[in-house]
Design a protein around this motif. Structure first.
Motif, PDB file in Angstrom:
ATOM      1  N   ALA A   1      11.005   5.631  -2.097  1.00  0.00           N
ATOM      2  CA  ALA A   1       9.575   4.749  -1.928  1.00  0.00           C
ATOM      3  C   ALA A   1       9.786   3.458  -0.799  1.00  0.00           C
TER       4      ALA A   1
ATOM      5  N   GLN B   1       0.741  -1.054   0.159  1.00  0.00           N
ATOM      6  CA  GLN B   1       0.159  -0.016   0.012  1.00  0.00           C
ATOM      7  C   GLN B   1       1.413   1.408   0.190  1.00  0.00           C
ATOM      8  N   SER B   2       2.011   1.045   0.117  1.00  0.00           N
ATOM      9  CA  SER B   2       2.571   2.234   1.012  1.00  0.00           C
ATOM     10  C   SER B   2       3.346   2.461  -0.532  1.00  0.00           C
TER      11      SER B   2
ATOM     12  N   GLU C   1       2.503   1.782  -3.230  1.00  0.00           N
ATOM     13  CA  GLU C   1       1.345   2.568  -4.180  1.00  0.00           C
ATOM     14  C   GLU C   1       1.900   3.712  -3.885  1.00  0.00           C
ATOM     15  N   ALA C   2       1.793   4.351  -2.464  1.00  0.00           N
ATOM     16  CA  ALA C   2       0.874   5.799  -2.402  1.00  0.00           C
ATOM     17  C   ALA C   2       1.830   6.207  -3.030  1.00  0.00           C
ATOM     18  N   ASN C   3       4.028   6.392  -2.390  1.00  0.00           N
ATOM     19  CA  ASN C   3       5.410   7.076  -2.589  1.00  0.00           C
ATOM     20  C   ASN C   3       5.476   6.659  -4.167  1.00  0.00           C
ATOM     21  N   TYR C   4       5.086   5.884  -5.311  1.00  0.00           N
ATOM     22  CA  TYR C   4       4.754   5.838  -6.213  1.00  0.00           C
ATOM     23  C   TYR C   4       4.029   6.869  -7.136  1.00  0.00           C
ATOM     24  N   GLN C   5       3.097   7.035  -6.552  1.00  0.00           N
ATOM     25  CA  GLN C   5       2.026   8.204  -7.158  1.00  0.00           C
ATOM     26  C   GLN C   5       2.411   9.530  -6.638  1.00  0.00           C
ATOM     27  N   ALA C   6       3.481   9.322  -5.417  1.00  0.00           N
ATOM     28  CA  ALA C   6       3.712  10.567  -5.075  1.00  0.00           C
ATOM     29  C   ALA C   6       5.543  11.337  -5.483  1.00  0.00           C
ATOM     30  N   GLY C   7       5.244  10.602  -6.566  1.00  0.00           N
ATOM     31  CA  GLY C   7       6.944  10.414  -7.929  1.00  0.00           C
ATOM     32  C   GLY C   7       8.065  10.489  -6.697  1.00  0.00           C
ATOM     33  N   LYS C   8       8.396   9.730  -5.457  1.00  0.00           N
ATOM     34  CA  LYS C   8       9.805   9.538  -4.952  1.00  0.00           C
ATOM     35  C   LYS C   8      10.216   8.315  -6.313  1.00  0.00           C
TER      36      LYS C   8
END
Length: 175
Positions: A124, A109-110, A112-119
């Protein structure tokens, strides 16, 4: 005695319910399906998680105070006493399984969120490990002496009186 400990181990499977609110049922089911395909996958998942997370590596031996204490005593026992104490092994393994499933679900879950945030991959991964560690601690309890309340750190009487305190404390914190 072994029957009681086996029943307690099976009851610990309900620990996945504590994680549902944090990571969601679909992620938990996905993690559960990927971890429990077969014995090799189960072993690989535990090794992978403990390789990524120092917290989970330490937790594998310290997840439940009473079980950890019983397992440490095995080395000092002999004969039938060892067989009886090894009855706690299923409980320890079930708790470790629930922890691993929860950790993997939170990590995914994290990530996915980190990739979406551009990390970046490294950022990530580091963030996802920290989030997954905290998710396990929040939803399953920590078992670390520093995280126990003062009464739980007391003597033998305190341990008897607070035997179920950890579970209910985790549930109250989640609510």
């Amino acid at each position: 005695v072994f029957t009681y400990q086996l029943a307690s181990a099976l009851m610990n499977l309900t620990g996945v319910m504590s994680s549902l609110g944090r990571v969601g049922p679909l992620r938990m089911l996905s993690a559960m399906a990927s971890v429990t395909k077969n014995a090799a996958t189960l072993e690989w998942a535990g090794t992978w998680v403990q390789g990524k997370s120092k917290t989970m590596k330490i937790r594998a031996g310290n997840n439940v105070r009473e079980v950890s204490e019983a397992m440490r005593e095995i080395g000092h026992l002999s004969g039938l006493q060892k067989v009886i104490r090894f009855g706690y092994l299923p409980m320890q393994k079930v708790v470790q399984l629930v922890d691993t499933i929860t950790w993997i679900a939170a990590y995914r879950q994290s990530m996915e969120a980190n990739y979406q945030a551009g990390k970046t991959e490294e950022e990530a991964d580091a963030l996802a490990i920290a989030v997954a560690d905290q998710t396990v601690l929040d939803t399953q309890g920590s078992g670390r002496i520093g995280d126990l309340s003062a009464i739980q750190r007391g003597g033998e009487l305190s341990k008897v009186l607070t035997m179920f305190y950890g579970y209910f404390n985790v549930q109250a914190n989640l609510i």
